[in-house]
Design a protein around this motif. Structure first.
Motif, PDB file in Angstrom:
ATOM      1  N   ALA A 191      -2.224  -9.156   8.244  1.00 27.02           N
ATOM      2  CA  ALA A 191      -1.930  -7.921   7.503  1.00 27.02           C
ATOM      3  C   ALA A 191      -1.826  -6.698   8.411  1.00 27.02           C
ATOM      4  O   ALA A 191      -1.431  -5.630   7.966  1.00 27.02           O
ATOM      5  N   SER A 244       0.827  -1.208   0.000  1.00 24.92           N
ATOM      6  CA  SER A 244       0.000   0.000   0.000  1.00 24.92           C
ATOM      7  C   SER A 244       0.865   1.264   0.000  1.00 24.92           C
ATOM      8  O   SER A 244       0.544   2.224  -0.681  1.00 24.92           O
ATOM      9  N   THR A 304       4.967  -7.881   1.501  1.00 18.33           N
ATOM     10  CA  THR A 304       5.232  -7.846   0.065  1.00 18.33           C
ATOM     11  C   THR A 304       6.670  -8.233  -0.257  1.00 18.33           C
ATOM     12  O   THR A 304       6.926  -8.968  -1.201  1.00 18.33           O
ATOM     13  N   LYS A 306      -6.629  -2.513   6.140  1.00 16.67           N
ATOM     14  CA  LYS A 306      -5.892  -2.305   7.373  1.00 16.67           C
ATOM     15  C   LYS A 306      -6.471  -1.083   8.092  1.00 16.67           C
ATOM     16  O   LYS A 306      -6.665  -0.046   7.476  1.00 16.67           O
ATOM     17  N   ARG A 336       4.845  -2.035  14.722  1.00 18.75           N
ATOM     18  CA  ARG A 336       5.993  -1.730  13.869  1.00 18.75           C
ATOM     19  C   ARG A 336       6.845  -0.719  14.602  1.00 18.75           C
ATOM     20  O   ARG A 336       6.303   0.172  15.257  1.00 18.75           O
ATOM     21  N   ASP A 362      -3.620 -16.314  13.491  1.00 17.03           N
ATOM     22  CA  ASP A 362      -2.853 -15.149  13.061  1.00 17.03           C
ATOM     23  C   ASP A 362      -1.942 -15.570  11.907  1.00 17.03           C
ATOM     24  O   ASP A 362      -1.240 -16.578  12.003  1.00 17.03           O
ATOM     25  N   ILE A 363      -1.967 -14.804  10.830  1.00 15.57           N
ATOM     26  CA  ILE A 363      -1.108 -15.097   9.672  1.00 15.57           C
ATOM     27  C   ILE A 363      -0.311 -13.849   9.332  1.00 15.57           C
ATOM     28  O   ILE A 363      -0.840 -12.736   9.381  1.00 15.57           O
ATOM     29  N   ASP A 368       9.071  -4.734  12.043  1.00 19.58           N
ATOM     30  CA  ASP A 368       8.071  -5.378  12.902  1.00 19.58           C
ATOM     31  C   ASP A 368       8.737  -5.898  14.165  1.00 19.58           C
ATOM     32  O   ASP A 368       9.786  -6.527  14.109  1.00 19.58           O
TER      33      ASP A 368
END
Ligand code: ADP
Ligand code: ZN
Length: 438
Positions: free
Chosen positions: A216, A95, A242, A426, A330, A237-238, A306
Motif C-alpha cells: 500500500a 484515500s 483501487t 500509509k 510515485r 511486498d504486495i 508508480d
C-alpha cells in the motif's frame, strides 16, 4: 519447486505465447465491452476515430488513449462504469488526498475474480489454509482490509479482521490467537515492532508470525531487513490499487526478486512519464495497466504514476508471469529540490543505514526566499542514545550520504525517540511547504 506451491499451476506457469494468446482474446473482449457499455470509453474511442475492431493484436494496444486518475475524479462517482447500476454489488474508494475520491465499483463476477486473485496472491507468499491471518489493513472504503479478507476466506485460512489502530489490542490478539501471517502497511509493521520491543515481547520466542504481507506504500529493502529481524518473519511486498480491484495485482514469490503481476488479468506497459512514450521492458518508467477481466470499471491503459521496472524473464520459482521491481516511488511524489529529482525512497535508504536511527523520518522542503531549503528530521532509536551519541558526527554522516546520492546538501535534525508522527495506515514522509509559493 513442487507442484503444490502454486495456487493454480496451469495459469501461473503458462508459456509466454499461451499467456499472450489469452491476453489478446481477453483484450478484444474487454475493449468491445468498454465501447458498448461505457459512455466514457465510447466518447474516447470516437474522438480518436478508433473502433474495437481496430484492436487486432497486442501491439494495437498503443492506439488506445491513456486513462488517468483525473478521468475517474471528473466522472465521480460512477460516470465511467461499464455495467448497469443494478449489477453493481460493492464499491471501494481510495484515500484521495484532494478533491473527489476515486471510486472503484464491482459486479459479482468482479468480486469472484478479485477473491481468486487475492487467494492466489496470499498463496504465492506461502499462505495456506492452516494459517491465521492478522489483518491490520483498514476495513471500509479502502480496498486493503476487505481485499485480504475475501482472499483469506477463499483460501480457507482463519482471518482476524482487526483493521487499523488499537495497537495494544493488535499485539494481544497476534499473541493470543497465534497469528502466523501479519497483513498491514510496512509503516505499521515497524510501529508494531517498536511497541512490542518496549513491552519486552520477543517475536522469535513469544509469537508465531512467519510471514508478513506488506504493501500500500513504497518501502525500501532496508525497512524489509529491519522488519524481518525485529518481527522474526519473512516479509513479502504486495502491490495493488483501487482502480485495478485493490491489492492482488502483484506479489513477491519466495525468490523476492520482483513482484509477479497476474498477467492473465492485467496487461502491463512501462512509459516515460514525461512524454507518454512506451519504453522497452527492462527500462525504468511509469507503470500502465489494462485490466482484462474487470466488468464494472474496466481500465484501459491506466496510468498509475508508480515508477518501476518490468522483468519479463521466467522466475526461478517456475512462474512465467512478468515481475515488477519494488516501486521506486510515485512520479507525483518525486520532489524537485534545487532542480534535482529526489525520491523519498532514496532518503529512506540512507536513514535506514544508520543503526542509531528509528525508521521514522520526515523530509521538509520549503522556499522562504529564492532558494529551496531541504531538511530531514530523523529520530533516535531509543531514549538513552540521546546522551550517548555524538550529534554532530551523526548529522555529518547522514548529510554526507545524502550528498553522495542526491548531490544536495540537506540540513539534518536529530529528534528524540518517539517524537515523529506514527501511522497506522500509509505513512506521510514529505512536507512540501513550497506549494502555493512557486
Ligand atoms: P491512494 O493511495 O492513491 O489513495 P490506493 O489506496 O488505491 O489509493 O493506493 C494505491 C497506490 O498505493 C498505488 O498506486 C501505489 O502508489 C501505492 N502502493 C500500493 N502498494 C504498493 C507497494 N507494494 N509498494 C509501493 N507502493 C504501493
Ligand atoms: Zn517467482
Amino acid at each position: 519447486m513442487v507442484e503444490n506451491n502454486y495456487w493454480n499451476s496451469k495459469i501461473e506457469t503458462l508459456t509466454k505465447t499461451e499467456l499472450k494468446k489469452l491476453q489478446l482474446k481477453r483484450l478484444k473482449s474487454i475493449v468491445s465491452h468498454c465501447y458498448n457499455n461505457s459512455s466514457f470509453y465510447k466518447k474516447k474511442f470516437d474522438k480518436s476515430n478508433l473502433k474495437p475492431s481496430d484492436i487486432r493484436n497486442l501491439a494495437d494496444l498503443e492506439k488506445i488513449p491513456f486513462t488517468v486518475k483525473n478521468d475517474l475524479r471528473d466522472n465521480y462517482p460512477l460516470g465511467m462504469k461499464a455495467a448497469k447500476m443494478d449489477d453493481l454489488v460493492e464499491i471501494h474508494a481510495s484515500s484521495g488526498t484532494t478533491g473527489n475520491p476515486i471510486i472503484g465499483s464491482y459486479t459479482s463476477e468482479d468480486m469472484t475474480i478479485w477473491e481468486e486473485l487475492m487467494a492466489r496472491t496470499i498463496y504465492t507468499a506461502g499462505g495456506r489454509k492452516s494459517d491465521v491471518l492478522h489483518n491490520a489493513y483498514g476495513y471500509g472504503l479502502f480496498t486493503g482490509g476487505l481485499g485480504f479478507h475475501y482472499g483469506a476466506q477463499k483460501l480457507g485460512s482463519l482471518i482476524v479482521p482487526i483493521s487499523g489502530g488499537m495497537t495494544q489490542k493488535q499485539i494481544k490478539l497476534i499473541k493470543d490467537l497465534k497469528a502466523t501471517i501479519l497483513c498491514c502497511t510496512p509503516s505499521f509493521a515497524v510501529y508494531l515492532a517498536e511497541v512490542m520491543a518496549k513491552q519486552g515481547i520477543i517475536p522469535s520466542k513469544d509469537l508465531d508470525l512467519r510471514i508478513g504481507l506488506f504493501g500500500a506504500e513504497p518501502w525500501s529493502e532496508r525497512i524489509r531487513e529491519r522488519i524481518q529481524k525485529e518481527l522474526s518473519l519473512e516479509a513479502f511486498d504486495i502491490y495493488g490499487l483501487t482502480e485495478l480491484f485493490g491489492p492482488g495485482v502483484s506479489i513477491e514469490c519466495n525468490q523476492h526478486d520482483g513482484l509477479h503481476i497476474w498477467e492473465d488479468h492485467f496487461l502491463i506497459e512501462t512509459i516515460d512519464p514525461k512524454t507518454g512514450e512506451v519504453l522497452p521492458s527492462g527500462e525504468e518508467g511509469e507503470l500502465v495497466f489494462t485490466t482484462l477481466t474487470k466488468n464494472a470499471l474496466p481500465m484501459l491503459r491506466f496510468r498509475t504514476r508508480d515508477i518501476s521496472v518490468i522483468k519479463e524473464e521466467k522466475c526461478a520459482c517456475g512462474r512465467t508471469h512478468s515481475r515488477m521491481l519494488k516501486i521506486r516511488g510515485r512520479s507525483d511524489d518525486m520532489l524537485i529540490i534545487r532542480g534535482v529529482n529526489v525520491f523519498p525512497s532514496q532518503i529512506e535508504s540512507v536513514v535506514m543505514g544508520f543503526p542509531e536511527l528509528a525508521t521514522q523520518y520526515q523530509i521538509i522542503v520549503d522556499r522562504p526566499g529564492a532558494l529551496d531549503t531541504f531538511t530531514i528530521n530523523v529520530e533516535l532509536r531509543n531514549l538513552e542514545l540521546y546522551n550517548q551519541i555524538n550529534h554532530e558526527k551523526l548529522k555529518n554522516g547522514i548529510k554526507n550520504k545524502i550528498r553522495d546520492i542526491t548531490s544536495l546538501s540537506a540540513a539534518i535534525n536529530i529528534v528524540q525517540c518517539g517524537e515523529l508522527p506514527r501511522s497506522a495506515g500509509k505513512a506521510k514522509h514529505v512536507l512540501d511547504l513550497r506549494k502555493g509559493k512557486m
